[in-house]
Design a protein around this motif. Structure first.
Motif, short mmCIF file in Angstrom:
data_model
loop_
_atom_site.label_atom_id
_atom_site.label_comp_id
_atom_site.label_asym_id
_atom_site.label_seq_id
_atom_site.Cartn_x
_atom_site.Cartn_y
_atom_site.Cartn_z
N SER A 103 -11.95 8.71 75.06
CA SER A 103 -11.89 9.92 75.87
C SER A 103 -11.77 11.15 74.99
CB SER A 103 -10.70 9.84 76.83
OG SER A 103 -10.86 8.77 77.72
N SER A 153 -10.48 10.31 86.80
CA SER A 153 -9.06 10.51 86.50
C SER A 153 -8.33 11.10 87.70
CB SER A 153 -8.88 11.41 85.28
OG SER A 153 -9.42 12.70 85.53
N ALA A 173 -8.92 5.32 83.41
CA ALA A 173 -9.34 6.65 83.88
C ALA A 173 -8.24 7.69 83.72
CB ALA A 173 -9.76 6.57 85.35
N TYR A 174 -7.00 7.24 83.57
CA TYR A 174 -5.86 8.14 83.39
C TYR A 174 -6.05 9.05 82.18
CZ TYR A 174 -0.90 9.43 82.74
OH TYR A 174 0.29 10.10 82.57
N ARG A 201 -8.87 10.31 80.95
CA ARG A 201 -10.10 11.11 80.91
C ARG A 201 -9.84 12.58 81.13
NH1 ARG A 201 -13.59 6.83 84.46
NH2 ARG A 201 -13.42 5.14 82.95
N SER A 202 -8.61 12.95 81.45
CA SER A 202 -8.31 14.36 81.70
C SER A 202 -8.16 15.10 80.37
CB SER A 202 -7.02 14.49 82.52
OG SER A 202 -5.95 13.89 81.85
#
Length: 531
Positions: free
Chosen positions: A42, A398, A523-524, A526-527
């Motif tokens: 990411s 995310s 996905a957590y 991807r921010s």
């Protein structure tokens, strides 16, 4: 031999524990290694995107389009989102089926946690000038007893509290605010379908107020068309349940026993709510289990309210309640519950009740919606434009993970409380209901913890889980005092089993991993905060 046997068992026990600990260690190490790889990937994506653009944040190719975001629906979620994105400089096109003031019997109580989100979005003035009432907690009634639960607001200024109001007035305030923004276009029309090409949504087809069929294009379409959404099936796999219906009345010129508090009557068969919605009006919502309610047109509903419901109303409200029934302005609304089950689609996103619903008993819907809007705003802020749909879709996954701890806590609380508060012929369920009332009546941490969850001020899954089973254990403890007879032991076991049967299916539908362990979901990371 007799002396050696315990030693053998003792050694085997330690071997077993050591093996389990070793296995758990490998699982944890593997999970951390996997998350580290995801995080590095990411960061790499983020860094490449930043370098290509020459600016901080994820930058996408420029476009000559006149609209950045299409928002379908201008209810609470749609109007608040439109204001938020337009204030951030996005060019927003809102398409709403009916721009006249809505007239609904739900969406009228905003919890303190939701009001804080409203402030964070700069929309707190939308509750001004509509006779909105401050709400400082709840009063709960059962079997002639009552207890008051106050929100834990000691750390906040006097302006911070819940707010109750006419739903339509609140929405119109936000719509009017949206219309003042120069880069926001609000249009009355009915969106008939999403405009999709090569698996990417890049706009909508809609009919205008005068019957014209048009298309609107934008790199991102956000569907906020409410609980009756006709577009959600294109973007998720909805599993809508209708556990009950609300029957709505308005009581006029009456003071509630506890001023500026919501009132919950634990009636038979299900709860009754009272809360102020203006200077002179009190909303009453009678929950009727199931999808069918007595007919209003032939008088069955009025008879039901007078004969079944009225005798369970507190004496201070009885006369006003019967007068409201006689006046005849009785409304109904099905209560829907739908876990969020997103199907990531390039170019489109679901929000609000179109995406996620819970029983409205706890008034948490607007808090979830406003919390989601704050999160989405913060995720979109670093993006200069939104034109690479597949990349944006991957990045916004995310959102679904980051929202889970708050939304799932509020959703689970609503579903669990509704089931606990409903009357039941099952003695174990009755014990659970009684234990819940008595547990909340203890005050201190026993009431502050649950009310902090209900208010949206402390929406933590673990706190919810612990308090829920603390109620169950408290109920078992009451059964075993002064003497644990076999019958009471069996009832206590059924109480624990029943409590598990209430909360675990709800948690499962919300997703155990993203709810309790969001940091283990790829996905957590991807921010942009990982950069």
């Amino acid at each position: 031999m007799e002396l050696g046997l315990p030693l053998v068992i003792h050694d085997n026990y330690h071997l077993f524990v050591s093996a389990v600990a070793l296995l758990l260690g490998f699982v944890l190490l593997y999970g951390l290694r996997s998350n580290l790889k995801t995080r590095r990937k990411s960061k790499e994506i983020w860094r490449k995107s930043s370098n290509n653009s020459g600016n901080d944040g994820l930058q996408l190719p420029e476009t000559d389009g006149s609209t950045d975001v299409i928002i379908v629906g201008a209810g609470v979620a749609g109007a608040a989102l439109a204001c938020t994105l337009a204030k951030d400089g996005r060019r927003v096109h809102v398409i709403e089926r009916d721009l006249t003031e809505p007239d609904r019997i739900v969406g009228e109580l905003l919890q303190p946690g939701g009001y804080l989100k409203l402030i964070e979005l700069g929309l707190q003035d939308c509750v001004d000038g509509i006779e909105a009432q401050q709400v400082f907690g709840y009063a709960i009634y059962m079997d002639g007893k009552n207890t008051k639960l106050s929100y834990p607001l000691e750390k906040f200024t006097s302006d911070i509290s819940g707010r109750s109001f006419h739903n339509g007035r609140f929405i119109q305030q936000m719509r009017e605010k949206a219309k003042t923004l120069p880069n926001l276009k609000m249009e009355q029309g009915t969106v008939t379908s999403l405009f999709e090409k090569d698996g990417i949504v890049n706009g909508v087809c809609y009919k205008t107020k005068d019957g014209q069929t048009l298309t609107a294009h934008a790199p991102l379409t956000i569907v906020c068309d409410g609980c009756f959404s006709n577009l959600r099936r294109s973007l998720c796999k909805p599993k809508v349940e209708v556990p009950s219906c609300f029957v709505g009345l308005v009581l006029e010129n009456i003071d509630l026993p506890y001023a500026n508090h919501g009132h919950v009557i634990l009636a038979d068969p299900s709860p009754i709510l009272f809360y102020p919605i203006s200077n002179t009006e009190v909303r009453c919502l009678v929950d009727v289990p199931g999808q069918k309610v007595p007919s209003i047109s032939n008088g069955e509903m009025a008879t039901y309210l007078k004969t079944v419901v009225a005798p369970q109303i507190p004496p201070e409200l009885y006369t006003a309640f019967v007068a409201a029934v006689d006046k005849g302005n009785i409304r109904t609304m099905p209560n829907r519950s739908m876990p969020a089950d997103p199907q990531p689609t390039p170019g489109a996103l679901l929000m609000g009740d179109a995406f996620n619903m819970r029983h409205p008993l706890t008034g948490g819907g607007m808090t979830v919606a406003l919390s989601d809007i704050v999160l989405l705003r913060d995720l979109l802020r670093p993006l200069k434009n939104l034109n690479d749909a597949p990349m944006l879709c991957h990045y916004l996954e995310s959102f679904y993970t980051l929202r889970k701890p708050v939304s799932s806590t509020i959703n689970t609380l609503a579903g669990a409380l509704y089931k606990v508060f409903c009357a039941s012929p099952d003695p174990a369920r009755k014990e659970m209901r009684d234990a819940c009332f008595d547990y909340l009546s203890l005050g201190g941490i026993y009431s502050e913890g649950p009310i902090s969850l209900l208010s949206g001020l402390n929406p933590r899954p673990l706190v919810l889980f612990l308090h829920f089973f603390a109620v169950a254990i408290y109920g078992v403890g009451r059964l075993l005092i002064p003497f644990p007879t076999p019958k009471r032991l069996w009832l206590g076991a059924r109480l624990i089993s029943g409590a598990s049967g209430i909360i675990f299916p709800i948690i499962k539908s919300e997703g155990v991993r993203p709810m309790f362990f969001p940091a283990t979901v790829p996905a957590y990371y991807r921010s942009p905060r990982v950069a």
